[in-house]
Design a protein around this motif. Sequence first.
Motif, short mmCIF file in Angstrom:
data_model
loop_
_atom_site.label_atom_id
_atom_site.label_comp_id
_atom_site.label_asym_id
_atom_site.label_seq_id
_atom_site.Cartn_x
_atom_site.Cartn_y
_atom_site.Cartn_z
N LEU A 165 -58.22 30.79 39.95
CA LEU A 165 -57.66 32.12 40.15
C LEU A 165 -58.01 33.03 38.98
O LEU A 165 -58.46 34.17 39.18
N ALA A 166 -57.84 32.53 37.77
CA ALA A 166 -58.13 33.34 36.58
C ALA A 166 -59.60 33.72 36.52
O ALA A 166 -59.94 34.86 36.17
N SER A 167 -60.48 32.78 36.86
CA SER A 167 -61.92 33.05 36.83
C SER A 167 -62.30 34.17 37.80
O SER A 167 -63.05 35.09 37.44
N VAL A 168 -61.78 34.09 39.03
CA VAL A 168 -62.09 35.11 40.04
C VAL A 168 -61.53 36.47 39.63
O VAL A 168 -62.20 37.50 39.71
N TYR A 169 -60.30 36.46 39.16
CA TYR A 169 -59.65 37.71 38.79
C TYR A 169 -60.30 38.34 37.56
O TYR A 169 -60.53 39.57 37.52
N ASN A 170 -60.63 37.52 36.59
CA ASN A 170 -61.29 38.05 35.39
C ASN A 170 -62.64 38.66 35.73
O ASN A 170 -63.05 39.67 35.15
N ALA A 171 -63.36 38.03 36.66
CA ALA A 171 -64.66 38.57 37.08
C ALA A 171 -64.50 39.92 37.77
O ALA A 171 -65.31 40.85 37.56
N LYS A 172 -63.46 40.06 38.58
CA LYS A 172 -63.22 41.31 39.30
C LYS A 172 -62.91 42.46 38.36
O LYS A 172 -63.34 43.59 38.57
#
Length: 524
Positions: A514-521
Amino acid sequence: MLDLKRRKSLKRLAGLGACLAMPSGLFARLSEADVPAWDESFDAIVVGSGFAGSAAMLSLMDNGLSKCVMIEKMPYLGGNSAYSGGSMAVAGTSIQARDGIKDDPALQIADTLKSGHNLNDKALVETMIYAGPQTFEWLVENGVKFKWVSRSGGHSVPRSHSAGAGSYITRPLQDKILAMGGEIRQRVIMDELVFNAKGEVVGIAVREKYQFDFENRGDESENKSGARRFYRAYGGVVLATGGWGADVGFRQEFDPALKESVLTTNHAGATGYTAKKLLADDIKFIDMSYIQRMHVTSADEPFFGFAYRWITRAYAYGIMVNAKTGLRFVNEIADRKVGSDAIWAMNEGGKNPPILIMDMEGTKTVDVKDFQRGLSVGAIKKFDTLDELISYYHINREPFLAQLKRYNEFVARSEADKSYRDPEFGRNYSPYKGRYIKVEKPPFFAARPGPKVHHCMGGVKTNLDCEVYKNDGSLVPNLYAAGELTGGRHGYNRLGSNAVLDCLVYGKRAGAKLASVYNAKRGA
């Protein structure tokens, strides 16, 4: 037989899902357009505070998300995790090396697939087990202190690492979460996921100051307590609400034999409330008919109880017999499914629990405080002589004495030949700190194991990153799930201590993804 059972389960699941999906107001999918206003906003929300939820929350924060909240519907934290045995099955640790135990992940994978009748998702199993040592070290770094390693049924070697109790894992993780500025809220129940027009999860509807009804557990949807509010989740939601072993009506949808008379180890809040909501939201569930009874609990005390530590060691270093025949009837270290089914078959509806016996040397393998707790409530009993034990339990004397003599000979043969298997049940015998333990030195101790509903192997279908599938095979954006709420890891039967591993490994992975996807966004 397994395929037929699975087909029946799928029919029940489809029927239940169809009923829940009917427009009723209560179970209708909640759209963002129906949210009057967001009361609070977060980077991420974790629902559930056990092993999986606590690991997910800490992992989110480890990966740079600062505004997160973990909610728990009960007035206490940790659920089943907190008062479970808290043993984590890991292959290849320093504790095993210290005790001279040779192990590797490939062996644990083989044991897990065998116990699951190869109905497990192999990729999920391999990821879980290979991540075990790293997750073990992560726990140690975050304050968890593992005390010993023992052998649980179905495992080829001792690999169940215990911190003493489940709360000795959840509390250090929660303490670290709070120290890092994370927020944990109790008595907040999630009612529904909130979806936007694209089908993405954008938040949840909750009730704060929820009052769980301990007197009338029944259908939790009848409980209207608490104030309704809406939480926005910009990055996503991690569901870690656990299983439904305490929900008699819901578990019987998938295994009709699990009536109210069948006791459970689960805490009162282990209901199907969240699962029913997800079924209505078209979330895919698998393996729902596979509900485990656990045989390391005592027939002489309710819930999980206190005797389980002694019983667990007694399976490894003791003998179990049918009092009527005086004979063994199963491999004592068989997996939970085999052991529970064997006890269930000879138990005569609770009238004839088996007798599990260990001597003084075997009992020394149990932590003295754990042993004393079981003894104090009468779930473990002490006898100065075998004659006293035989008389108390009305054991068929002569066959038992002959059986015990053979059992001790099997232990002696194993000490001389590590590859030896006893001719009665194919059992092998493990040493404790280099010593092979017979049942011969007084005083003697005994307990009566009684299988109780323990773990739901089935649940939400996820991929390796804990992303959640819909029934059409697509993924639900921004939704993650971990722990006993999910299915696929354990197949037909779960090995003891693999659930703690499952919850912690995949809780940690859910937070990281979740953190990886959100940080990328957001370009972080």
